[in-house]
Scaffold this active site. Structure first.
Site, PDB file in Angstrom:
ATOM      1  N   SER A 119       0.754  -1.528  -0.672  1.00 32.36           N
ATOM      2  CA  SER A 119      -0.003   0.124  -0.115  1.00 32.36           C
ATOM      3  C   SER A 119       0.490   1.095   0.188  1.00 32.36           C
ATOM      4  O   SER A 119       0.295   2.584  -0.771  1.00 32.36           O
ATOM      5  CB  SER A 119      -0.966   0.285   1.666  1.00 32.36           C
ATOM      6  OG  SER A 119      -1.367  -1.042   0.993  1.00 32.36           O
TER       7      SER A 119
ATOM      8  N   GLU B 166       4.067   1.496  14.715  1.00 29.19           N
ATOM      9  CA  GLU B 166       4.536   2.668  14.065  1.00 29.19           C
ATOM     10  C   GLU B 166       5.335   2.981  15.518  1.00 29.19           C
ATOM     11  O   GLU B 166       6.524   3.898  14.924  1.00 29.19           O
ATOM     12  CB  GLU B 166       3.678   3.213  14.045  1.00 29.19           C
ATOM     13  CG  GLU B 166       2.198   2.753  12.580  1.00 29.19           C
ATOM     14  CD  GLU B 166       1.197   1.401  13.274  1.00 29.19           C
ATOM     15  OE1 GLU B 166       1.772   1.468  14.430  1.00 29.19           O
ATOM     16  OE2 GLU B 166       1.076   0.978  12.704  1.00 29.19           O
TER      17      GLU B 166
ATOM     18  N   PHE C 160      -1.874   6.251  11.143  1.00 32.14           N
ATOM     19  CA  PHE C 160      -0.860   5.588  12.109  1.00 32.14           C
ATOM     20  C   PHE C 160       0.736   6.477  12.017  1.00 32.14           C
ATOM     21  O   PHE C 160       1.652   6.034  12.851  1.00 32.14           O
ATOM     22  CB  PHE C 160      -0.739   4.495  11.446  1.00 32.14           C
ATOM     23  CG  PHE C 160      -1.814   3.341  11.137  1.00 32.14           C
ATOM     24  CD1 PHE C 160      -3.376   3.554  12.103  1.00 32.14           C
ATOM     25  CD2 PHE C 160      -2.153   2.946   9.851  1.00 32.14           C
ATOM     26  CE1 PHE C 160      -4.136   3.492  11.378  1.00 32.14           C
ATOM     27  CE2 PHE C 160      -3.424   2.234   9.537  1.00 32.14           C
ATOM     28  CZ  PHE C 160      -4.892   2.465  10.173  1.00 32.14           C
TER      29      PHE C 160
ATOM     30  N   HIS D 236      -2.406   8.463   2.236  1.00 30.33           N
ATOM     31  CA  HIS D 236      -3.809   7.501   2.661  1.00 30.33           C
ATOM     32  C   HIS D 236      -4.549   9.025   2.978  1.00 30.33           C
ATOM     33  O   HIS D 236      -5.339   8.904   4.264  1.00 30.33           O
ATOM     34  CB  HIS D 236      -3.991   6.151   2.596  1.00 30.33           C
ATOM     35  CG  HIS D 236      -4.047   4.694   2.315  1.00 30.33           C
ATOM     36  ND1 HIS D 236      -2.893   4.431   1.285  1.00 30.33           N
ATOM     37  CD2 HIS D 236      -4.670   4.019   2.189  1.00 30.33           C
ATOM     38  CE1 HIS D 236      -3.539   4.243   0.433  1.00 30.33           C
ATOM     39  NE2 HIS D 236      -4.350   3.045   1.241  1.00 30.33           N
TER      40      HIS D 236
ATOM     41  N   ASP E 281     -12.653   3.470   4.003  1.00 30.63           N
ATOM     42  CA  ASP E 281     -11.974   2.759   4.912  1.00 30.63           C
ATOM     43  C   ASP E 281     -12.883   3.839   5.522  1.00 30.63           C
ATOM     44  O   ASP E 281     -12.624   3.396   7.222  1.00 30.63           O
ATOM     45  CB  ASP E 281     -10.360   2.700   4.297  1.00 30.63           C
ATOM     46  CG  ASP E 281      -9.934   1.233   4.435  1.00 30.63           C
ATOM     47  OD1 ASP E 281     -10.560   0.133   3.782  1.00 30.63           O
ATOM     48  OD2 ASP E 281      -8.808   1.321   3.419  1.00 30.63           O
TER      49      ASP E 281
HETATM   50  C1  LIG Z   1      -2.575   1.506  14.139  1.00 36.82           C
HETATM   51  C2  LIG Z   1      -2.732   0.602  12.454  1.00 36.82           C
HETATM   52  N1  LIG Z   1      -1.601   0.526  12.295  1.00 36.82           N
HETATM   53  C3  LIG Z   1      -1.477  -0.563  10.543  1.00 36.82           C
HETATM   54  C4  LIG Z   1      -2.655  -0.966  10.492  1.00 36.82           C
HETATM   55  C5  LIG Z   1      -3.230  -1.185   8.952  1.00 36.82           C
HETATM   56  N2  LIG Z   1      -3.673  -2.675   9.087  1.00 36.82           N
HETATM   57  C6  LIG Z   1      -4.915  -3.428   8.794  1.00 36.82           C
HETATM   58  S1  LIG Z   1      -5.604  -4.384   8.927  1.00 36.82           S
HETATM   59  C7  LIG Z   1      -4.032  -4.720   8.844  1.00 36.82           C
HETATM   60  C8  LIG Z   1      -3.161  -5.837   9.350  1.00 36.82           C
HETATM   61  C9  LIG Z   1      -2.923  -6.671  11.009  1.00 36.82           C
HETATM   62  O1  LIG Z   1      -3.130  -8.375  10.643  1.00 36.82           O
HETATM   63  P1  LIG Z   1      -4.417  -8.632  11.103  1.00 36.82           P
HETATM   64  O2  LIG Z   1      -5.541  -8.131  12.498  1.00 36.82           O
HETATM   65  O3  LIG Z   1      -4.254  -9.787  11.694  1.00 36.82           O
HETATM   66  O4  LIG Z   1      -5.302  -8.842   9.808  1.00 36.82           O
HETATM   67  P2  LIG Z   1      -6.105 -10.306   8.733  1.00 36.82           P
HETATM   68  O5  LIG Z   1      -5.816 -11.492   9.642  1.00 36.82           O
HETATM   69  O6  LIG Z   1      -8.054  -9.164  10.172  1.00 36.82           O
HETATM   70  O7  LIG Z   1      -5.938 -10.315   7.462  1.00 36.82           O
HETATM   71  C10 LIG Z   1      -3.185  -3.902   8.906  1.00 36.82           C
HETATM   72  C11 LIG Z   1      -1.151  -3.324   9.146  1.00 36.82           C
HETATM   73  C12 LIG Z   1      -4.258  -0.539  10.848  1.00 36.82           C
HETATM   74  N3  LIG Z   1      -5.386  -0.141  10.744  1.00 36.82           N
HETATM   75  N4  LIG Z   1      -3.622   0.102  12.558  1.00 36.82           N
END
Ligand SMILES: Cc1ncc(C[n+]2csc(CCOP(=O)(O)OP(=O)(O)O)c2C)c(N)n1
Ligand SMILES: [Mg+2]
Lengths: 332, 290
Positions: free
Chosen positions: A52, A73, A98, A124, A132
């Protein structure tokens, strides 16, 4: 009157249907690849958003200079400071909500106060993040970065300018924040368009009002100036990608030449480019100013264009703001 | 604890299947969104909304309700579908997900839809809020329970561990987390990107009671939630081992389906597979009924 500033070297058919579109985040990724070739100190960090933030290709080509920080982060920003103190040029990459959203304290103390040579790439930003929703649409990042001493804040207007801004950030010694976005937007500058930290560029000449814009709002500002020309108003358009340091000289000159200012940004009105311009002008050459931006509210899910419409960021909104600023010239 | 019959379980499985179909339709209609997590948590949300939680869809603010905080907000499609199916709002409204003026935001907003307890999306924020609700229950002598759905990826965040240590130290026995241990995050598999194991030992080290279950086994989910109620001196973490994208062959265990919507055509393929599974469950129900 021929109005587009030839020295800005914008694309030939500025308003044609053939104007290409690309996401500004692509420019960040492209610049990192270019930098990596010539500068072995360039290091990229990503917080589980590698594709991304367009750092995936870098991670494949330069795995030894790529650091996967995971969804962490704050630690990422702190590690970047440590890397910088050892001579690296780290690019911290995530969504702006973030980083710098979550790690602001680390950026303030470990990076800015300590003058760590860290670059922060925030993707973003703005409503164009789309579906989102508000949690992911950074509308406050300029404000929270611009108030930090030692920080440079860049909000480039298209993919080409984002590439230049990223390269300039690497050359600059000290903390830099580069703001870019997810959605595809017009590519209207060229390799020849000037870019320098601390400088704004007049994209279009005009005498009745000046629009000072940054990021994704620069192109709509040009479109608005075209519509206003049809209404008989000659409107200057200034691209101000360097929000800090801001180009005092160009901004004061635009106020003197036109007597009315409109600022445009895909960001909260409070604390953004508009505020920076107002700070410059209030102390030096106050003129009526109108603000196009998000007015003290969060965004929501939706298509980028629908959101611009609902939250006041379309060409129409800019046209109205200019008309209003011009009408205020005689005083209220 | 109430006993759960085999027929009950099959009926809940049928509901989980319906919710999966809802999720696919929502994603196709939105053209964006998250697939892997929501599909993987269909049984957990079904069990919570249709069996485990004390709640009233006609009175979402009921003071005595159990609270469900969703920390990994990106999987909200499964919560929206479970809420619609339990009567919080019309099922048709699910198709407004991620569209302008919708109550169903791409990441859930507490003020947009009655029945949501928190705003989520930025990972790692939910557990702290759940703890705050537990502390309030303690102060006010209330007996509601607080459930917190979380993801494995958000264990990368420092805040998650600040909260975990606090809850353990404070023996928050009214707190139960349901952790989606699906082994993926965005950039790949968790053990490649940011290894978490040994996860159970980490939880136990910070004074949590841990139950590990098959997150697609509804009986195990219900029983684990029951066991959590009976643990008096610790918060309970239910580590739900799940398959991200469960029920759709091309999505299962694929990190690339974390945050993507299927095209209309791929959505049809997904729905066909889910229909077949629904059929199998309904046959099972018919057989049991005799
Ligand atoms: C603080 C923060 N950093 C980055 C993100 C971007 N992000 C959204 S979901 C995700 C993956 C995290 O893994 P998980 O929650 O286990 O995802 P899933 O198993 O549902 O695919 C990330 C990095 C976020 N939502 N919040
Ligand atoms: Mg996961």
């Amino acid at each position: 009157m021929k109005i587009v500033n030839q020295d800005a070297h914008l694309v030939e058919s500025l308003f044609g249907n053939d104007v290409k579109k690309a996401a500004t985040r692509d420019g960040y990724g492209q610049a990192l690849l270019e930098l990596a070739e010539t500068d072995p100190d360039v290091v990229v960090l990503s917080a589980d958003l590698t594709e991304s933030t367009r750092t995936l290709e870098f991670s494949k080509r330069y795995p030894e200079r790529f650091i996967e920080a995971g969804v962490a982060e704050q630690n990422m920003a702190g590690m970047a400071a440590g890397l910088a103190f050892e001579g690296k040029i780290p690019f911290v990459s995530s969504f702006a909500v973030f980083s710098p959203g979550r790690n602001w304290d680390q950026i303030r103390v470990s990076i800015c106060y300590s003058k760590a040579n860290v670059k922060i790439g925030g993707s973003h930003t703005g409503l164009t993040t789309g579906g989102d929703g508000a949690t992911h649409q950074a509308l406050e990042d300029i404000a929270m970065m611009r108030c930090l001493p030692n920080m440079v804040v860049l909000a480039p207007c298209d993919v080409i300018e984002t590439k230049k801004a990223t390269i300039a950030a690497a050359r600059h010694k000290g903390p830099v924040y580069i703001r870019f976005a997810r959605d595809k937007t017009p590519v209207f500058t060229t390799d020849k368009t000037p870019f320098e930290i601390g400088k704004a560029v007049v994209f279009r000449e005009g005498s009745d009002a000046a629009i000072i814009a940054c990021g994704t709002m620069v192109y709509p500002a040009l479109q608005a100036s075209e519509e206003l020309a049809a209404l008989g108003l000659s409107v200057m358009v200034v691209d101000s990608p360097s929000i800090k340091p801001i180009d005092i000289e160009t901004i004061v000159a635009s106020a003197k030449d036109t007597g009315a200012i409109v600022t445009c940004e895909e960001h909260q009105i409070y604390g953004g480019l508009g505020g920076a311009v107002a700070e410059v002008l209030a102390a030096r050459f106050p003129v009526p100013q109108e603000f196009v931006g998000v007015n003290d509210t969060f965004g929501e899910s939706g298509e980028p264009r629908e959101l611009w419409d609902k939250y006041g960021l379309t060409v129409d909104h800019i046209v109205k703001a200019v008309t209003k600023a011009v009408a205020r010239k005689g005083g209220y | 604890m109430l006993t759960v019959s085999d027929l009950d379980i099959l009926e809940l499985e049928a509901m989980a299947n319906t919710i999966r179909q809802d999720i696919i339709r929502m994603l196709v209609s939105a053209g964006s969104g998250h697939a892997g997590g929501p599909l993987g948590m269909a049984e957990v949300f079904t069990a919570l909304y249709f069996r485990v939680m004390r709640h009233n869809p006609d009175n979402p603010d009921w003071e005595e309700r159990d609270r469900l905080v969703l920390s990994n907000g990106h999987i909200c499609a499964v919560r929206y579908a479970a809420m619609a199916r339990s009567g919080y709002f019309p099922v048709d409204e699910l198709l407004t997900y991620r569209k302008i003026d919708s109550r169903l935001q791409g990441h859930p907003h507490n003020l947009s839809l009655p029945g949501l307890e928190n705003t989520g999306g930025p990972l790692g924020q939910g557990l702290s809020q759940a703890i705050g609700r537990c502390l309030a229950a303690r102060m006010d002598d209330k007996d509601y329970r607080v459930y917190c759905a979380m993801s494995d990826g958000e264990h990368d965040e420092g805040q998650t561990w600040e909260a975990l240590m606090f809850a353990g130290n404070h023996k928050l026995r009214n707190l139960t987390t349901l952790l989606d241990r699906n082994n993926i995050q965005i950039d790949g598999h968790t053990e490649d990107i940011f290894p978490l194991e040994p996860l159970r030992a980490k939880y136990e080290a910070v004074k949590w009671h841990v139950i590990e279950i098959d997150g697609h086994n509804i009986r195990q989910i219900i029983e684990a939630c029951g066991e959590a109620k009976a643990v008096y001196e610790k918060p309970t973490a239910i580590i739900c081992h799940t398959i991200p994208g469960k029920g759709v062959d091309y999505m299962e265990n694929e990190p690339e389906w974390h945050g993507k919507a299927p095209s209309a055509e791929m959505g049809e393929r997904a729905l066909e597979q889910l229909h077949a599974e629904g059929e199998r469950i309904r046959n099972g129900i018919a057989k049991l009924r005799g």
